[in-house]
Design a protein around this motif. Structure first.
Motif, PDB file in Angstrom:
ATOM      1  N   HIS A  10       0.856  -1.192   0.000  1.00 49.60           N
ATOM      2  CA  HIS A  10       0.000   0.000   0.000  1.00 49.60           C
ATOM      3  C   HIS A  10       0.888   1.237   0.000  1.00 49.60           C
ATOM      4  N   GLN A  12       2.087   4.741   0.901  1.00 48.02           N
ATOM      5  CA  GLN A  12       1.868   5.571   2.076  1.00 48.02           C
ATOM      6  C   GLN A  12       1.894   7.057   1.709  1.00 48.02           C
ATOM      7  N   CYS A  16      -3.327   7.507  -2.057  1.00 44.34           N
ATOM      8  CA  CYS A  16      -3.960   6.202  -1.842  1.00 44.34           C
ATOM      9  C   CYS A  16      -4.743   6.131  -0.538  1.00 44.34           C
ATOM     10  N   LEU A  17      -4.883   7.255   0.155  1.00 44.75           N
ATOM     11  CA  LEU A  17      -5.653   7.262   1.396  1.00 44.75           C
ATOM     12  C   LEU A  17      -7.099   6.819   1.186  1.00 44.75           C
ATOM     13  N   TYR A  20      -7.189   3.059   1.168  1.00 42.34           N
ATOM     14  CA  TYR A  20      -6.909   2.518   2.497  1.00 42.34           C
ATOM     15  C   TYR A  20      -8.134   2.685   3.401  1.00 42.34           C
ATOM     16  N   THR A  35       1.742  -4.111   3.816  1.00 39.14           N
ATOM     17  CA  THR A  35       2.991  -3.376   3.966  1.00 39.14           C
ATOM     18  C   THR A  35       2.789  -1.985   3.397  1.00 39.14           C
ATOM     19  N   LYS A  36       2.929  -0.959   4.244  1.00 38.48           N
ATOM     20  CA  LYS A  36       2.807   0.430   3.801  1.00 38.48           C
ATOM     21  C   LYS A  36       4.200   1.020   3.642  1.00 38.48           C
ATOM     22  N   ASP A  37       4.448   1.639   2.468  1.00 39.88           N
ATOM     23  CA  ASP A  37       5.776   2.189   2.229  1.00 39.88           C
ATOM     24  C   ASP A  37       5.710   3.170   1.063  1.00 39.88           C
ATOM     25  N   THR A  38       6.858   3.719   0.706  1.00 37.90           N
ATOM     26  CA  THR A  38       6.943   4.630  -0.428  1.00 37.90           C
ATOM     27  C   THR A  38       6.874   3.846  -1.731  1.00 37.90           C
ATOM     28  N   ASP A 148       2.919  13.806  -1.478  1.00 37.23           N
ATOM     29  CA  ASP A 148       2.495  14.875  -0.582  1.00 37.23           C
ATOM     30  C   ASP A 148       3.350  16.125  -0.741  1.00 37.23           C
TER      31      ASP A 148
END
Length: 277
Positions: A10, A12, A16-17, A20, A35-38, A148
């Motif tokens: 996913h 982060q 993609c909020l 989620y 797994t949340k990451d760049t 962001d």
């Protein structure tokens, strides 16, 4: 025997909020190992086999398409401005000599290079560095940002007298098609071994996406409590993004693949192949 949960990635970033949020509401997170990451780290994990299913930058999918299948109707893109993929410049495009590329991006930095060369005849020196606008512009005439930090640049750049170029809008003006920045893919070996699990994860993501898009204002209000952006800004951003992968988006991805191959950035033009449950 019990089966291990699918290992799912996913992104982060705010883009993609909504997905989620939908996964949380549906309870899907209980059925996956998330797994949340760049984006760059998720790319590497999926290609290396550390993830089974996940988002992957469009260009990394094109480079590893022999190992991956796309999940239908899921992507992160735009049909025009995207707001969170920007080139910020201190001088006119025709005068650029050095451009800093954010290290968390793959597709966007390639798009910037192809667009500057193909649409503007500009071939500056490029280098990669962490995505901090102020630091990047200490060493370069322009910076390519995603996520962001790029969204913040929409407000920061005008205050600083900097030029701001939305690369989603730039691609549509250049190609006439939507831009697909990231797709969801499954490893071919995992899809062959566990088609039922892949189908379940895919269906859950599509339901979550659809649920989120029906509650954009609610998501924005909640997110604004923790983010630097107000609820109205976030709602506009979420509605600007295109989370679909229909015929028009696939045409955009295929055109991007052809141009990337012509530029030597991917081995060959690619016709996307999809997982079929």
């Amino acid at each position: 025997m019990t089966r291990a949960r699918p290992r799912v990635g996913h992104i982060q970033f705010l883009n993609c909020l909504p997905i989620y949020w939908g996964l949380v509401r549906s309870g899907t997170l209980l059925d996956v190992e998330l797994t949340k990451d760049t984006p760059d780290r998720l790319n590497e994990a999926l290609v290396a086999g550390a993830l089974d299913i996940g988002p992957i930058s469009a260009v990394e999918y094109l480079r590893h398409c022999d190992e991956l299948l796309l999940l239908p109707d899921l992507a992160v893109g735009s049909d025009g401005p995207v707001l969170s993929v920007n080139l910020v410049a201190t001088r006119p495009l025709g005068e650029l000599t050095r451009v800093a590329l954010g290290s968390t991006s793959r597709t966007s930095v390639l798009l910037a290079r192809m667009w500057l060369a193909g649409a503007h005849g500009v071939r500056p020196e490029y280098f990669t560095c962490p995505p901090d606008l102020t630091t990047m512009l200490l060493e370069a005439d322009a910076a390519v940002l995603i996520g962001d930090v790029a969204l913040r640049a929409n407000y920061e750049a005008p205050r600083r007298g900097l030029g701001l170029y939305d690369l989603g809008a730039a691609w549509r003006d250049w190609s006439g098609l939507p831009m697909v920045f990231a797709v969801w893919a499954v490893r071919r070996d995992y899809a062959a071994a566990h088609p039922d699990l892949v189908a379940a994860v895919h269906a859950a993501f599509v339901r979550s996406r659809d649920d989120a898009l029906a509650h954009v204002d609610e998501i924005a209000q909640t997110a604004a409590r923790w983010e630097v952006f107000d609820a109205a800004t976030l709602a506009t951003y979420f509605r600007t993004l295109d989370f679909s992968l229909g015929a028009r988006q696939v045409a955009g991805l295929t055109e991007f693949a052809a141009r990337a191959a012509a530029a030597g950035a991917v081995p060959k033009p690619v016709v996307p192949e999809f997982f079929a449950d």
